[in-house]
Motif scaffolding. Sequence first.
Motif, PDB file in Angstrom:
ATOM      1  N   PRO A  20       0.799  -1.241   0.000  1.00 26.20           N
ATOM      2  CA  PRO A  20       0.000   0.000   0.000  1.00 26.20           C
ATOM      3  C   PRO A  20       0.821   1.276   0.000  1.00 26.20           C
ATOM      4  CG  PRO A  20      -0.839  -1.581   1.619  1.00 26.20           C
ATOM      5  CD  PRO A  20       0.472  -2.101   1.146  1.00 26.20           C
ATOM      6  N   TYR A  21       2.036   1.243   0.530  1.00 28.67           N
ATOM      7  CA  TYR A  21       2.841   2.468   0.599  1.00 28.67           C
ATOM      8  C   TYR A  21       3.089   3.045  -0.799  1.00 28.67           C
ATOM      9  CZ  TYR A  21       6.706   5.604   1.697  1.00 28.67           C
ATOM     10  OH  TYR A  21       7.512   6.707   1.811  1.00 28.67           O
ATOM     11  N   SER A  22       3.434   2.148  -1.748  1.00 30.72           N
ATOM     12  CA  SER A  22       3.696   2.589  -3.117  1.00 30.72           C
ATOM     13  C   SER A  22       2.585   2.211  -4.079  1.00 30.72           C
ATOM     14  CB  SER A  22       5.010   1.975  -3.616  1.00 30.72           C
ATOM     15  OG  SER A  22       4.915   0.558  -3.635  1.00 30.72           O
ATOM     16  N   ASN A  23       1.634   1.413  -3.605  1.00 34.02           N
ATOM     17  CA  ASN A  23       0.552   0.870  -4.447  1.00 34.02           C
ATOM     18  C   ASN A  23       1.092  -0.093  -5.497  1.00 34.02           C
ATOM     19  OD1 ASN A  23      -2.278   0.736  -4.834  1.00 34.02           O
ATOM     20  ND2 ASN A  23      -2.115   1.962  -6.685  1.00 34.02           N
ATOM     21  N   MET A  24       2.209  -0.758  -5.203  1.00 37.02           N
ATOM     22  CA  MET A  24       2.754  -1.779  -6.092  1.00 37.02           C
ATOM     23  C   MET A  24       1.902  -3.026  -5.971  1.00 37.02           C
ATOM     24  SD  MET A  24       5.115  -2.351  -8.276  1.00 37.02           S
ATOM     25  CE  MET A  24       5.908  -3.696  -9.152  1.00 37.02           C
ATOM     26  N   ARG A  25       1.469  -3.567  -7.132  1.00 41.50           N
ATOM     27  CA  ARG A  25       0.603  -4.736  -7.149  1.00 41.50           C
ATOM     28  C   ARG A  25       1.224  -5.812  -8.021  1.00 41.50           C
ATOM     29  NH1 ARG A  25      -4.310  -0.702  -8.520  1.00 41.50           N
ATOM     30  NH2 ARG A  25      -2.605   0.036  -9.841  1.00 41.50           N
ATOM     31  N   LEU A  26       1.294  -7.038  -7.475  1.00 35.90           N
ATOM     32  CA  LEU A  26       1.921  -8.162  -8.169  1.00 35.90           C
ATOM     33  C   LEU A  26       1.009  -9.368  -8.098  1.00 35.90           C
ATOM     34  CD1 LEU A  26       5.500  -7.695  -6.722  1.00 35.90           C
ATOM     35  CD2 LEU A  26       4.808  -7.183  -9.066  1.00 35.90           C
ATOM     36  N   CYS A  27       1.172 -10.285  -9.059  1.00 36.17           N
ATOM     37  CA  CYS A  27       0.271 -11.434  -9.145  1.00 36.17           C
ATOM     38  C   CYS A  27       1.026 -12.621  -9.726  1.00 36.17           C
ATOM     39  CB  CYS A  27      -0.929 -11.077 -10.031  1.00 36.17           C
ATOM     40  SG  CYS A  27      -2.076 -12.448 -10.319  1.00 36.17           S
TER      41      CYS A  27
END
Length: 448
Positions: free
Chosen positions: A107-114
């Motif tokens: 959430p700090y950078s809004n980095m999203r991985l899958c």
Amino acid sequence: MHRPQPTRQPGPHVRQDGQPVKQTTGRHSSCRKPKKISDETRNTDLTKNTTMRYVHRWREANRGVPDREGYVRLEWAAGSMQVDFGVARARIAGEMADVHCLVVSLPYSNMRLCVALPGENAECLCHGLMLVFEHIGGVPPVIVMDNATGAGRRNAKGEVALTGVFSAFVAHYRLEVRFCNPYSGNEKGSVENAVGFLRRNLMVPPMRAESYGQLSRLLLERCDGLARDSCCPRLPDVPVAEVFDEERAALMPLPSTAFDPVRWESRTADKYGLVDIDSNRYLAGPDSARSRVLAAIRWDTVTLASPATGELLAEYPRQYGRSRNVEDPALVLPRLAVKPRAWRESSIRPDVPDDIRAWLDSMDEKTLRESLKAIGDACRAAGFDPAMQACGEILRSNRDMGLHADSLTPIALRMRDGEWEYPGGIEEPDLSGYDRFITGTDDGGEER
């Protein structure tokens, strides 16, 4: 071997095009409510306008009522990670499958991985997190998840008991794990939003891959592309990828040794030598019938071994489903050599190539017994596929020669190692130079 299951027909939760539908229960629009009320009460006099006016007045009267509990705005520290699962459709090795997508959000950078996985058990969870950790080059100090992701189960007292595999995973990576309260998805709202966002932006149209590993690599590449093209909500003019590069400093280093997410279980094989694991049965071999077998269960494989000697009995791809029998033909063939009359009704007969199966069907009992024993010896030495290739080569060359261990096993071993060349595929040497030397002519046939 595993037989393919019939194609599942779309159910109420799957559209006709195969895409999953996100269902909502207990929530209806003002247009939908009149029909639902009339269906439940059989009141045909109920009009749509009456219900819509009532709903409108109720909303106006209660719009300003504050929430009894309220919400608290959360500020996440750098390096904190939220974890959740989502389901999407994809084509794996040519077949459509329900892919369980492990989604993580920082959430700090809004980095999203899958990453893509075949299930949501503890072994899949640990393997998926390991892929993410290796991709970002570090370990988050804190991860937040719910207790329905294979990590643990919450008891009646509200305490979460970790599974054995995940508990070892947490200790290996020195993680702090926090679990959300039941029915409180807002406590990890960042990853809840990321699940839907990545499903819509990455999995439409359905992706294609040869394996879950390849699909995971493709998803991670696309996630990196989204991070470069989108901006951080806290810093509207700064891409997510740049903020995440600064957030990497808050990550812990990766351990020097890799973690093996494996679950060890001791099981008793039935009279056929089959071991039941997660409602699927794996063949340990007829010699292991009614005896204890040690099973090493990983996210993609199931390995069976003898608990007394540690001898490897069999290794299979892990099946996700129910009531499937998984057999290695190399384990069945030695038993068929003792009981050749069971050949025609054996479960592995369809796995044998057509030409070899037809030849075995035409043999008498003595020849069939000797041939099955020879094939079994070749399978133990080189594996099932090289043994079948060797059988086909021998029968194509001379069907009357038959199948014998002294010739079949060496050819199977050479085929396994890639050292065998088919007679029809050998390139003949160019002898034209000798012809010119002996006859004294050139390429045109004239004397020199």
